[in-house]
Design a protein around this motif. Structure first.
Motif, PDB file in Angstrom:
ATOM      1  N   ASP A   1       0.848  -1.200   0.000  1.00 19.62           N
ATOM      2  CA  ASP A   1       0.000   0.000   0.000  1.00 19.62           C
ATOM      3  C   ASP A   1       0.879   1.243   0.000  1.00 19.62           C
ATOM      4  N   ILE A   2       0.233   2.407  -0.180  1.00 18.91           N
ATOM      5  CA  ILE A   2       0.959   3.674  -0.135  1.00 18.91           C
ATOM      6  C   ILE A   2       0.958   4.168   1.311  1.00 18.91           C
ATOM      7  N   PRO A   3       1.815   5.149   1.668  1.00 16.56           N
ATOM      8  CA  PRO A   3       1.841   5.642   3.051  1.00 16.56           C
ATOM      9  C   PRO A   3       0.461   6.127   3.506  1.00 16.56           C
TER      10      PRO A   3
ATOM     11  N   ARG B   1     -12.117  12.358  -5.177  1.00 14.43           N
ATOM     12  CA  ARG B   1     -12.319  11.500  -6.351  1.00 14.43           C
ATOM     13  C   ARG B   1     -11.158  11.650  -7.322  1.00 14.43           C
ATOM     14  N   ILE B   2     -10.621  12.874  -7.375  1.00 14.44           N
ATOM     15  CA  ILE B   2      -9.489  13.178  -8.247  1.00 14.44           C
ATOM     16  C   ILE B   2      -8.319  13.552  -7.349  1.00 14.44           C
ATOM     17  N   HIS B   3      -7.228  12.804  -7.453  1.00 18.43           N
ATOM     18  CA  HIS B   3      -6.088  13.024  -6.559  1.00 18.43           C
ATOM     19  C   HIS B   3      -5.049  13.892  -7.253  1.00 18.43           C
ATOM     20  N   ASN B   4      -5.484  14.983  -7.796  1.00 22.59           N
ATOM     21  CA  ASN B   4      -4.644  15.872  -8.576  1.00 22.59           C
ATOM     22  C   ASN B   4      -5.320  17.227  -8.648  1.00 22.59           C
ATOM     23  N   PRO B   5      -4.562  18.276  -9.039  1.00 25.26           N
ATOM     24  CA  PRO B   5      -5.185  19.615  -9.084  1.00 25.26           C
ATOM     25  C   PRO B   5      -6.094  19.829 -10.290  1.00 25.26           C
TER      26      PRO B   5
ATOM     27  N   LEU C   1      -1.817   4.121 -15.407  1.00 27.33           N
ATOM     28  CA  LEU C   1      -0.922   3.668 -14.335  1.00 27.33           C
ATOM     29  C   LEU C   1      -0.965   4.679 -13.193  1.00 27.33           C
ATOM     30  N   GLY C   2      -1.357   4.216 -12.003  1.00 25.92           N
ATOM     31  CA  GLY C   2      -1.590   5.125 -10.874  1.00 25.92           C
ATOM     32  C   GLY C   2      -2.958   5.744 -11.032  1.00 25.92           C
ATOM     33  N   SER C   3      -3.962   4.886 -11.159  1.00 27.24           N
ATOM     34  CA  SER C   3      -5.312   5.328 -11.534  1.00 27.24           C
ATOM     35  C   SER C   3      -6.093   5.910 -10.368  1.00 27.24           C
ATOM     36  N   GLY C   4      -5.534   5.857  -9.147  1.00 27.19           N
ATOM     37  CA  GLY C   4      -6.177   6.481  -7.995  1.00 27.19           C
ATOM     38  C   GLY C   4      -7.571   5.924  -7.763  1.00 27.19           C
ATOM     39  N   SER C   5      -8.540   6.811  -7.570  1.00 27.58           N
ATOM     40  CA  SER C   5      -9.922   6.393  -7.330  1.00 27.58           C
ATOM     41  C   SER C   5     -10.721   6.262  -8.627  1.00 27.58           C
TER      42      SER C   5
ATOM     43  N   ILE D   1      -4.386   0.644 -12.817  1.00 26.00           N
ATOM     44  CA  ILE D   1      -3.602  -0.060 -11.801  1.00 26.00           C
ATOM     45  C   ILE D   1      -3.178   0.947 -10.755  1.00 26.00           C
ATOM     46  N   ASP D   2      -3.397   0.615  -9.496  1.00 24.09           N
ATOM     47  CA  ASP D   2      -3.002   1.537  -8.433  1.00 24.09           C
ATOM     48  C   ASP D   2      -2.582   0.779  -7.185  1.00 24.09           C
ATOM     49  N   MET D   3      -1.590   1.340  -6.497  1.00 26.01           N
ATOM     50  CA  MET D   3      -1.018   0.665  -5.341  1.00 26.01           C
ATOM     51  C   MET D   3      -1.826   0.886  -4.070  1.00 26.01           C
ATOM     52  N   SER D   4      -2.758   1.833  -4.079  1.00 26.48           N
ATOM     53  CA  SER D   4      -3.569   2.061  -2.885  1.00 26.48           C
ATOM     54  C   SER D   4      -4.793   1.143  -2.899  1.00 26.48           C
ATOM     55  N   GLN D   5      -4.890   0.363  -1.828  1.00 23.65           N
ATOM     56  CA  GLN D   5      -6.043  -0.529  -1.694  1.00 23.65           C
ATOM     57  C   GLN D   5      -7.333   0.277  -1.594  1.00 23.65           C
TER      58      GLN D   5
ATOM     59  N   HIS E   1      -5.507  -3.693  -8.032  1.00 23.18           N
ATOM     60  CA  HIS E   1      -4.673  -3.197  -6.946  1.00 23.18           C
ATOM     61  C   HIS E   1      -3.285  -3.798  -7.098  1.00 23.18           C
ATOM     62  N   GLY E   2      -2.292  -2.958  -7.359  1.00 29.22           N
ATOM     63  CA  GLY E   2      -0.941  -3.486  -7.517  1.00 29.22           C
ATOM     64  C   GLY E   2       0.068  -2.406  -7.822  1.00 29.22           C
ATOM     65  N   ASP E   3       1.321  -2.831  -7.855  1.00 22.40           N
ATOM     66  CA  ASP E   3       2.429  -1.927  -8.177  1.00 22.40           C
ATOM     67  C   ASP E   3       2.543  -1.834  -9.694  1.00 22.40           C
ATOM     68  N   ALA E   4       2.456  -0.630 -10.217  1.00 19.82           N
ATOM     69  CA  ALA E   4       2.492  -0.453 -11.683  1.00 19.82           C
ATOM     70  C   ALA E   4       3.922  -0.295 -12.207  1.00 19.82           C
ATOM     71  N   THR E   5       4.908  -0.353 -11.317  1.00 17.17           N
ATOM     72  CA  THR E   5       6.302  -0.235 -11.754  1.00 17.17           C
ATOM     73  C   THR E   5       6.593  -1.275 -12.831  1.00 17.17           C
TER      74      THR E   5
ATOM     75  N   VAL F   1      -0.904   9.900 -14.754  1.00 13.34           N
ATOM     76  CA  VAL F   1      -1.345  11.261 -14.438  1.00 13.34           C
ATOM     77  C   VAL F   1      -1.035  11.570 -12.970  1.00 13.34           C
ATOM     78  N   GLY F   2       0.106  12.232 -12.778  1.00  9.71           N
ATOM     79  CA  GLY F   2       0.480  12.613 -11.413  1.00  9.71           C
ATOM     80  C   GLY F   2       1.113  11.489 -10.634  1.00  9.71           C
ATOM     81  N   ALA F   3       1.872  10.647 -11.305  1.00 12.13           N
ATOM     82  CA  ALA F   3       2.533   9.527 -10.617  1.00 12.13           C
ATOM     83  C   ALA F   3       3.755   9.063 -11.405  1.00 12.13           C
ATOM     84  N   THR F   4       4.530  10.036 -11.951  1.00 15.94           N
ATOM     85  CA  THR F   4       5.612   9.657 -12.870  1.00 15.94           C
ATOM     86  C   THR F   4       6.809   9.010 -12.177  1.00 15.94           C
ATOM     87  N   TRP F   5       6.767   8.942 -10.839  1.00 20.15           N
ATOM     88  CA  TRP F   5       7.799   8.165 -10.155  1.00 20.15           C
ATOM     89  C   TRP F   5       7.628   6.675 -10.459  1.00 20.15           C
ATOM     90  N   ILE F   6       6.434   6.286 -10.926  1.00 17.50           N
ATOM     91  CA  ILE F   6       6.167   4.873 -11.225  1.00 17.50           C
ATOM     92  C   ILE F   6       7.176   4.347 -12.245  1.00 17.50           C
TER      93      ILE F   6
HETATM   94  N1  SAH Z   1      -4.092   9.492 -11.484  1.00 19.08           N
HETATM   95  C1  SAH Z   1      -4.906   9.557 -10.287  1.00 19.08           C
HETATM   96  C2  SAH Z   1      -4.101   9.422  -8.997  1.00 19.08           C
HETATM   97  C3  SAH Z   1      -2.931  10.379  -8.872  1.00 19.08           C
HETATM   98  S1  SAH Z   1      -2.207  10.368  -7.235  1.00 19.08           S
HETATM   99  C4  SAH Z   1      -5.723  10.821 -10.271  1.00 19.08           C
HETATM  100  O1  SAH Z   1      -5.392  11.740 -11.030  1.00 19.08           O
HETATM  101  O2  SAH Z   1      -6.674  10.924  -9.494  1.00 19.08           O
HETATM  102  C5  SAH Z   1      -0.926   9.178  -7.410  1.00 19.08           C
HETATM  103  C6  SAH Z   1      -1.441   7.755  -7.372  1.00 19.08           C
HETATM  104  O3  SAH Z   1      -0.360   6.862  -7.612  1.00 19.08           O
HETATM  105  C7  SAH Z   1      -2.054   7.340  -6.040  1.00 19.08           C
HETATM  106  O4  SAH Z   1      -3.353   6.855  -6.290  1.00 19.08           O
HETATM  107  C8  SAH Z   1      -1.131   6.232  -5.538  1.00 19.08           C
HETATM  108  O5  SAH Z   1      -1.828   5.239  -4.832  1.00 19.08           O
HETATM  109  C9  SAH Z   1      -0.564   5.706  -6.830  1.00 19.08           C
HETATM  110  N2  SAH Z   1       0.731   5.019  -6.762  1.00 19.08           N
HETATM  111  C10 SAH Z   1       1.838   5.414  -6.107  1.00 19.08           C
HETATM  112  N3  SAH Z   1       2.846   4.558  -6.360  1.00 19.08           N
HETATM  113  C11 SAH Z   1       2.356   3.596  -7.200  1.00 19.08           C
HETATM  114  C12 SAH Z   1       2.904   2.440  -7.827  1.00 19.08           C
HETATM  115  N4  SAH Z   1       4.175   2.084  -7.651  1.00 19.08           N
HETATM  116  N5  SAH Z   1       2.085   1.695  -8.636  1.00 19.08           N
HETATM  117  C13 SAH Z   1       0.787   2.032  -8.816  1.00 19.08           C
HETATM  118  N6  SAH Z   1       0.239   3.117  -8.255  1.00 19.08           N
HETATM  119  C14 SAH Z   1       0.996   3.900  -7.458  1.00 19.08           C
END
Ligand code: SAH
Length: 249
Positions: free
Chosen positions: A2-4, A15-19, A43-47, A65-69, A92-96, A110-115
């Motif tokens: 899971d995420i922190p 619903r949207i985890h971004n600005p 990848l990192g589809s959030g909610s 795919i998103d790492m947050s349960q 639910h999973g790691d998208a790396t 979208v907002g998760a380019t560390w993936i």
């Molecule tokens: N794209 C979504 C969420 C952006 S927030 C939106 O715009 O609403 C970043 C998301 O990345 C969070 O939902 C977090 O759970 C997810 N995340 C973080 N690390 C991840 C990983 N390694 N694999 C998949 N998801 C990840």
């Protein structure tokens, strides 16, 4: 996996985890000229708001795919709520390193380019799931104004000024990677407020419901400092946008 937990506390009501507002998400969908049956990988589809609303409004087929349960559960519920459960799937999973079996017309992060390990590597990762002629979506911050000092960058909760570019340099960087920028939708200060300010009410309510939780001290400290920090730094200095890219031939 899971995420922190701090994110699932502060963003549990998002619903949207971004600005981005729902309107901006719909603007992006319209800008991309999505058609019924368009396949979208996220990848990192959030909610799941992007895939679910685009499935409802434009008839896309989506895989997220998103790492947050918690967020993944919320995405599945949202799909049911909008009546698009047969069009979108959330894992639910790691998208790396994730590459889809079935290639997509639109491959997004979208907002998760560390993936992918930064913007360039994430573009490369998404490209491996993309059909010829498809579009890559990257949601990423940029500096609206260059921070005058590293302290100001840290005030934006950014490690270093060099972590992000100014908008012209960011667009140029996509070109240097061999991509055309074919569309973009940018956040603005009001849409940033819709991302940040709801966290404050969520934290306040959470504190009232969980006074003895081990996280209560952290959440209390954050609620006390966040509003002023946000308007002083992030709201002034940090921009954010979603950029649509197509490989140059
Ligand atoms: N794209 C979504 C969420 C952006 S927030 C939106 O715009 O609403 C970043 C998301 O990345 C969070 O939902 C977090 O759970 C997810 N995340 C973080 N690390 C991840 C990983 N390694 N694999 C998949 N998801 C990840």
């Amino acid at each position: 996996m899971d995420i922190p937990q701090i994110f699932t506390i502060t963003e549990s009501a998002h619903r949207i985890h971004n600005p981005f507002t729902p309107e901006k998400l719909a603007t992006l969908g319209a800008a991309l000229r999505l058609e019924r049956g368009t396949r979208v990988l996220d990848l990192g589809s959030g909610s799941g708001e992007m895939l679910c609303t685009w499935a409802r409004d434009y008839g896309v087929i989506g895989l997220g795919i998103d790492m947050s349960q918690l967020f993944t559960e919320q995405a599945k519920l949202r799909a049911e709520e909008l009546g698009v459960g047969d069009q979108v799937k959330f894992i639910h999973g790691d998208a790396t390193g994730y590459v889809s079996d079935e290639k997509a017309d639109v491959a997004a992060c979208v907002g998760a380019t560390w993936i992918g390990g930064g913007v360039a590597n994430t573009i490369e990762l998404l490209a491996r799931s993309l059909l010829t002629g498809g579009i890559i979506l990257i949601g990423e911050p940029y500096w609206r104004h260059l921070p005058p000092t590293e302290d100001v960058a840290r005030g934006c909760l950014v490690g270093s000024i060099s972590d992000f570019l100014m908008l012209p340099e960011l667009l140029a960087s996509f070109g240097h990677l061999g991509y055309d920028v074919v569309e973009m939708v940018l956040a603005d200060q009001d849409s940033w407020d819709r991302y940040e300010a709801p966290k404050w009410l969520t934290m306040r309510r959470w504190l009232e419901d969980n006074p003895d939780d081990e996280f209560a001290k952290d959440v209390r400290a954050k609620l006390t400092s966040e509003p002023v920090r946000y308007v002083t730094y992030t709201r002034e200095y940090l921009g954010w946008g979603v950029f649509a890219l197509m490989p140059r031939r």
